[in-house]
Design a protein around this motif. Sequence first.
Motif, short mmCIF file in Angstrom:
data_model
loop_
_atom_site.label_atom_id
_atom_site.label_comp_id
_atom_site.label_asym_id
_atom_site.label_seq_id
_atom_site.Cartn_x
_atom_site.Cartn_y
_atom_site.Cartn_z
N ASN A 434 4.21 27.16 58.42
CA ASN A 434 2.83 27.44 58.84
C ASN A 434 2.56 28.94 58.86
N ILE A 435 3.55 29.71 59.30
CA ILE A 435 3.40 31.17 59.32
C ILE A 435 3.34 31.71 57.90
N ILE A 436 4.26 31.28 57.05
CA ILE A 436 4.30 31.77 55.67
C ILE A 436 3.01 31.44 54.92
N GLU A 437 2.49 30.23 55.17
CA GLU A 437 1.28 29.78 54.46
C GLU A 437 -0.01 30.27 55.11
N GLY A 438 0.12 31.04 56.20
CA GLY A 438 -1.06 31.60 56.85
C GLY A 438 -1.84 30.62 57.68
N LYS A 439 -1.24 29.51 58.05
CA LYS A 439 -1.94 28.52 58.86
C LYS A 439 -1.95 28.88 60.34
N VAL A 440 -1.09 29.80 60.72
CA VAL A 440 -1.08 30.27 62.11
C VAL A 440 -0.63 31.72 62.11
N LYS A 441 -1.24 32.48 63.00
CA LYS A 441 -0.79 33.84 63.26
C LYS A 441 -0.09 33.82 64.62
N MET A 442 1.15 34.31 64.63
CA MET A 442 1.95 34.24 65.85
C MET A 442 1.80 35.53 66.66
N ALA A 443 1.75 35.34 67.98
CA ALA A 443 1.78 36.47 68.90
C ALA A 443 3.09 36.41 69.68
N PHE A 444 3.54 37.58 70.12
CA PHE A 444 4.83 37.71 70.79
C PHE A 444 4.65 38.50 72.08
N PRO A 445 5.65 38.58 72.90
CA PRO A 445 5.49 39.27 74.20
C PRO A 445 4.88 40.65 74.08
N GLU A 446 5.25 41.38 73.02
CA GLU A 446 4.73 42.74 72.87
C GLU A 446 3.24 42.77 72.54
N ASP A 447 2.65 41.61 72.21
CA ASP A 447 1.23 41.56 71.85
C ASP A 447 0.31 41.26 73.03
N GLU A 449 -0.24 42.57 76.14
CA GLU A 449 -0.85 43.54 77.05
C GLU A 449 -2.26 43.94 76.66
N ASP A 450 -2.51 44.17 75.38
CA ASP A 450 -3.82 44.68 74.96
C ASP A 450 -4.70 43.62 74.30
N SER A 451 -4.34 42.35 74.47
CA SER A 451 -5.10 41.28 73.81
C SER A 451 -5.98 40.53 74.81
N TYR A 452 -6.94 39.81 74.27
CA TYR A 452 -7.78 38.92 75.06
C TYR A 452 -7.03 37.59 75.15
N LEU A 453 -6.66 37.18 76.35
CA LEU A 453 -5.79 36.03 76.55
C LEU A 453 -6.60 34.78 76.92
N ILE A 454 -6.33 33.69 76.21
CA ILE A 454 -6.98 32.41 76.51
C ILE A 454 -5.91 31.37 76.78
N ASP A 455 -5.95 30.81 77.99
CA ASP A 455 -5.08 29.72 78.38
C ASP A 455 -5.76 28.41 77.98
N VAL A 456 -5.17 27.66 77.05
CA VAL A 456 -5.83 26.47 76.50
C VAL A 456 -5.36 25.18 77.18
N ARG A 457 -4.68 25.30 78.30
CA ARG A 457 -4.24 24.11 79.05
C ARG A 457 -5.38 23.60 79.94
N THR A 466 -0.90 31.00 85.59
CA THR A 466 -1.24 31.46 84.25
C THR A 466 -0.74 32.88 84.09
N ILE A 467 -1.08 33.49 82.97
CA ILE A 467 -0.75 34.90 82.75
C ILE A 467 -1.91 35.74 83.26
N GLU A 468 -1.60 36.78 83.99
CA GLU A 468 -2.64 37.60 84.61
C GLU A 468 -3.65 38.08 83.57
N GLY A 469 -4.92 37.93 83.89
CA GLY A 469 -5.99 38.39 83.02
C GLY A 469 -6.50 37.36 82.05
N ALA A 470 -5.85 36.18 82.00
CA ALA A 470 -6.26 35.15 81.04
C ALA A 470 -7.50 34.41 81.52
N VAL A 471 -8.30 33.95 80.56
CA VAL A 471 -9.40 33.04 80.85
C VAL A 471 -8.99 31.65 80.40
#
Length: 530
Positions: A434-447, A449-457, A466-471
Amino acid sequence: MKTLIIGGGAAGASCAARLRRNDEKAEITVLEQTNEISIANCGLPYYIGNIINSEETMHVSDVNKFKNWFNINVLLNTKAIDIDRENRIVKTSDNQEFSYDRLVIATGASPFVPAFEGMNRDKTFTLRTLSDANRIKEYIKDHKVTRAVVIGAGFIGVEMAENLSELGLSTTIVELSDHIMPNVDIEVATVAQHKLKEKGIEIILNDGVKAFSDDKVILDSGIQVPFDIAIMSIGVRPQIELAQKAGLEVSHGIIVDSSLRTSDKNIYAAGDNVEITDFATGTKALIPLAGPANRQGRIIADNICGKNENYKNTQGSSVVKIFDLTLAAVGAAEARLKKLNIPYLKTFIYANSHAGYYPGATQILYKMLFTKEGRILGLQAIGEEGVEKRVDVVATVMRLNGTVHDLLDSELCYAPPFNSAKDAINILGMNALNIIEGKVKMAFPEDLEDSYLIDVRPKPVFMKQTIEGAVNIPVTEIRNRLDEIPRDRKVVMFCNTGYTSYVASRIVNQNGFDNVYSFGGGIVFFKALN
């Protein structure tokens, strides 16, 4: 044919036994500088911890067995000090001389111990031989030891810390790097560190030894660690001095070709003293492991007997027990790939040890590294059950030059007590594709801090933790709430372990977004790191 083998460890003993099975008439002599041959070195920490309670079981073989079974002459306490290549003679420290037609140098490696100021060698130990283990056991008993410090947190260091702790000793690990187990990356090592701390072992990272006082280790930071016994497990260095003195080509280890022949056509070398090619990266490396050493010894024996066998590089497959956890790895870690400037992709997943609906399932964390073409560069995993069997599967696929496609296609044994119909191996292959074919972009712990976080549960789950700052935008509502998702910054979606956020990101990205990522491993991974 007269073959002389210097060293009676894994490589030397394996070579000698295989030679005899190949050639009943061969004249075979093994020179071993210690008073031991064919010791189960990897079991020594468990012998010290009394998990293995019989010294006899630590002897894989002995001098009598080599003589009676294989008609091999083994000389203990016999140290080779010089190789006369022109006349094919090896000289020993007790003034003996041994001639040879073929010579095998299997001198292994020895523990590296810097000359720290104030270090008392009477209470400071290394662990390489059965004699070392017995000295440690006797010292603990005779001196009523209650406090131990382990310097260095590789395999031996971590295993020793566990076993000393199990003996009831207050145990501290001191490690110069930012995590234990340098053959894996910090994310996997952190899970292991939590387990060690949970069991009462103190871990001091990013700190080295400056000096010793009589009962304290003084660290570079100024911290003083009290101890009654110190185990030095900083690492090992290949014993190449004999080869170097003989004028053989050496680098970090003895240089050999694919047949394990040195720069002298009559001399072979094997084991922890040779420089090999890293299977994953193609670079030269020292990877001191028992399995490869045994294989190298066998190959040399076959080649001495006229075959043309090649050693096919070292993968670095390894496993370690950390109380009730198992940590296993194969191939290169991310840190090594970065150091070598080798391009890679990566993914994290959590998967159950067996079917989730069958009682007792536990989760395993996997980290896989691979190329955009699908070649597998490395896998690390940690969990309670079924860890090493999955890593062994991937190691086999790598050895056969398979790719992540082959993980997807792997047909593995399935029954609920043992596995899931869609095994973690299959899921790793799916995720990587999925990653190789571009069907998903993966985020990792280092990503994060400066991202907009969405908890989809679901909202009730989100409200608990949840993770602090997530909507919160549950996956079931996401199609109707697309206008709440920003398009001008990196958006990271997360769930428990990564599957639901993958589904959510697919929905969003197919609705015209190109800035949405799925956090591999989810909040379970996040909690493990924090």
